[in-house]
Design a protein around this motif. Sequence first.
Motif, short mmCIF file in Angstrom:
data_model
loop_
_atom_site.label_atom_id
_atom_site.label_comp_id
_atom_site.label_asym_id
_atom_site.label_seq_id
_atom_site.Cartn_x
_atom_site.Cartn_y
_atom_site.Cartn_z
N PRO A 12 0.93 -1.14 -0.21
CA PRO A 12 -0.12 -0.11 -0.03
C PRO A 12 0.87 1.30 0.03
O PRO A 12 1.97 1.36 0.59
CB PRO A 12 -0.93 -0.08 1.38
CG PRO A 12 -0.83 -1.54 1.66
CD PRO A 12 0.74 -2.25 1.20
N LYS A 17 1.15 14.00 4.10
CA LYS A 17 -0.03 14.76 4.48
C LYS A 17 -0.35 15.71 3.32
O LYS A 17 -1.66 15.65 2.71
CB LYS A 17 0.10 15.82 5.57
CG LYS A 17 0.02 15.26 7.03
CD LYS A 17 0.03 16.29 8.10
CE LYS A 17 0.15 15.48 9.36
NZ LYS A 17 0.05 16.52 10.58
N LYS A 20 -2.08 13.00 0.81
CA LYS A 20 -3.25 12.67 1.24
C LYS A 20 -4.11 13.70 0.69
O LYS A 20 -5.36 13.61 0.28
CB LYS A 20 -3.34 12.27 2.61
CG LYS A 20 -4.57 11.94 3.16
CD LYS A 20 -4.56 11.37 4.63
CE LYS A 20 -5.82 10.79 4.94
NZ LYS A 20 -5.95 10.48 6.37
N GLU A 24 -7.46 13.70 -1.80
CA GLU A 24 -8.63 13.95 -0.93
C GLU A 24 -9.54 15.08 -2.04
O GLU A 24 -10.51 15.08 -2.39
CB GLU A 24 -8.72 14.39 0.39
CG GLU A 24 -8.51 13.22 1.15
CD GLU A 24 -8.19 13.49 2.67
OE1 GLU A 24 -7.98 14.59 2.76
OE2 GLU A 24 -8.17 12.78 3.48
N GLU A 40 -9.50 8.02 -5.33
CA GLU A 40 -10.25 7.32 -4.33
C GLU A 40 -9.79 5.73 -4.00
O GLU A 40 -9.36 5.36 -3.02
CB GLU A 40 -11.78 7.05 -4.50
CG GLU A 40 -12.59 6.25 -3.57
CD GLU A 40 -12.73 7.30 -2.03
OE1 GLU A 40 -12.92 6.93 -1.05
OE2 GLU A 40 -12.70 8.57 -2.49
N LEU A 43 -6.42 6.30 -2.32
CA LEU A 43 -6.83 6.57 -0.81
C LEU A 43 -7.21 5.39 0.11
O LEU A 43 -6.73 5.11 1.36
CB LEU A 43 -7.88 7.59 -0.61
CG LEU A 43 -7.63 9.02 -1.15
CD1 LEU A 43 -8.66 9.97 -1.10
CD2 LEU A 43 -6.34 9.82 0.27
N LEU A 44 -7.96 4.60 -0.67
CA LEU A 44 -8.42 3.35 0.24
C LEU A 44 -7.01 2.23 0.30
O LEU A 44 -7.24 1.62 1.37
CB LEU A 44 -9.71 2.71 -0.75
CG LEU A 44 -10.98 3.42 -0.81
CD1 LEU A 44 -11.89 2.76 -1.87
CD2 LEU A 44 -11.66 3.51 0.51
N LYS A 45 -6.30 2.33 -0.81
CA LYS A 45 -5.26 1.34 -0.52
C LYS A 45 -4.27 1.76 0.60
O LYS A 45 -3.80 1.14 1.06
CB LYS A 45 -4.45 1.26 -2.11
CG LYS A 45 -5.18 0.34 -2.98
CD LYS A 45 -5.23 -0.98 -2.68
CE LYS A 45 -3.66 -1.47 -2.83
NZ LYS A 45 -3.63 -2.95 -2.51
N ALA A 46 -4.19 3.18 0.63
CA ALA A 46 -3.41 3.70 1.67
C ALA A 46 -3.81 3.33 2.93
O ALA A 46 -3.10 3.35 3.98
CB ALA A 46 -3.29 5.07 1.59
N ILE A 47 -5.18 3.15 3.31
CA ILE A 47 -5.50 2.85 4.61
C ILE A 47 -5.59 1.22 4.96
O ILE A 47 -5.92 0.79 6.04
CB ILE A 47 -6.98 3.24 4.63
CG1 ILE A 47 -7.84 2.71 3.91
CG2 ILE A 47 -7.36 4.84 4.92
CD1 ILE A 47 -9.59 3.21 4.29
N GLY A 48 -5.01 0.54 3.94
CA GLY A 48 -4.59 -0.83 4.27
C GLY A 48 -5.75 -1.78 3.63
O GLY A 48 -5.50 -3.00 3.98
N LEU A 49 -6.66 -1.31 2.83
CA LEU A 49 -7.59 -2.46 2.42
C LEU A 49 -6.76 -3.04 1.40
O LEU A 49 -6.07 -2.74 0.59
CB LEU A 49 -8.55 -1.60 1.66
CG LEU A 49 -9.79 -0.87 2.63
CD1 LEU A 49 -10.86 -0.22 1.98
CD2 LEU A 49 -10.21 -1.82 3.77
#
Length: 145
Positions: A12, A17, A20, A24, A40, A43-49
């Motif tokens: 990921p 900042k 990000k 966003e 999107e 961003l979703l990959k960066a939160i670990g999904l």
Amino acid sequence: MISFVSCQELIPPLLSKSEKSALEQGARTGKTPCFRARCEVILLKAIGLTSEQVAKFTAMTYVSVNGWTKRYQEEGIEGLQTKTGRGRKAVVSVVEDKESVLQAIKANRQRIETAKAEWEQETNKSVSLSTFKSFLKVLTDDISE
């Protein structure tokens, strides 16, 4: 030999900042729906999904998710833009066809279909009546500016 990249292989992206914030902003106000969806995805990959989870959220395949993640890692947010030269090429061009279309319209002011037929015969191009009318609208917008 074809090698397949599993969806678990991509690490990921780690976002600063500013990165990000830019993603966003792109996800909210990007010019095209494709660009917003790609922001999107990152961003979703960066939160670990996982890629499969992101794919379900974004209606993409996990292969596409991996592709956009890889392109983001290589090129940054600019890599999420659609590159020029993609998509179907225009049949009628303002640069090439403006004068010939205007001449056909001047010769047949009251009959667009006749003007279209005359223009097609002159240029050896074939377009639908709706395409011809759309091009005329582009010309009038161009002339108005």
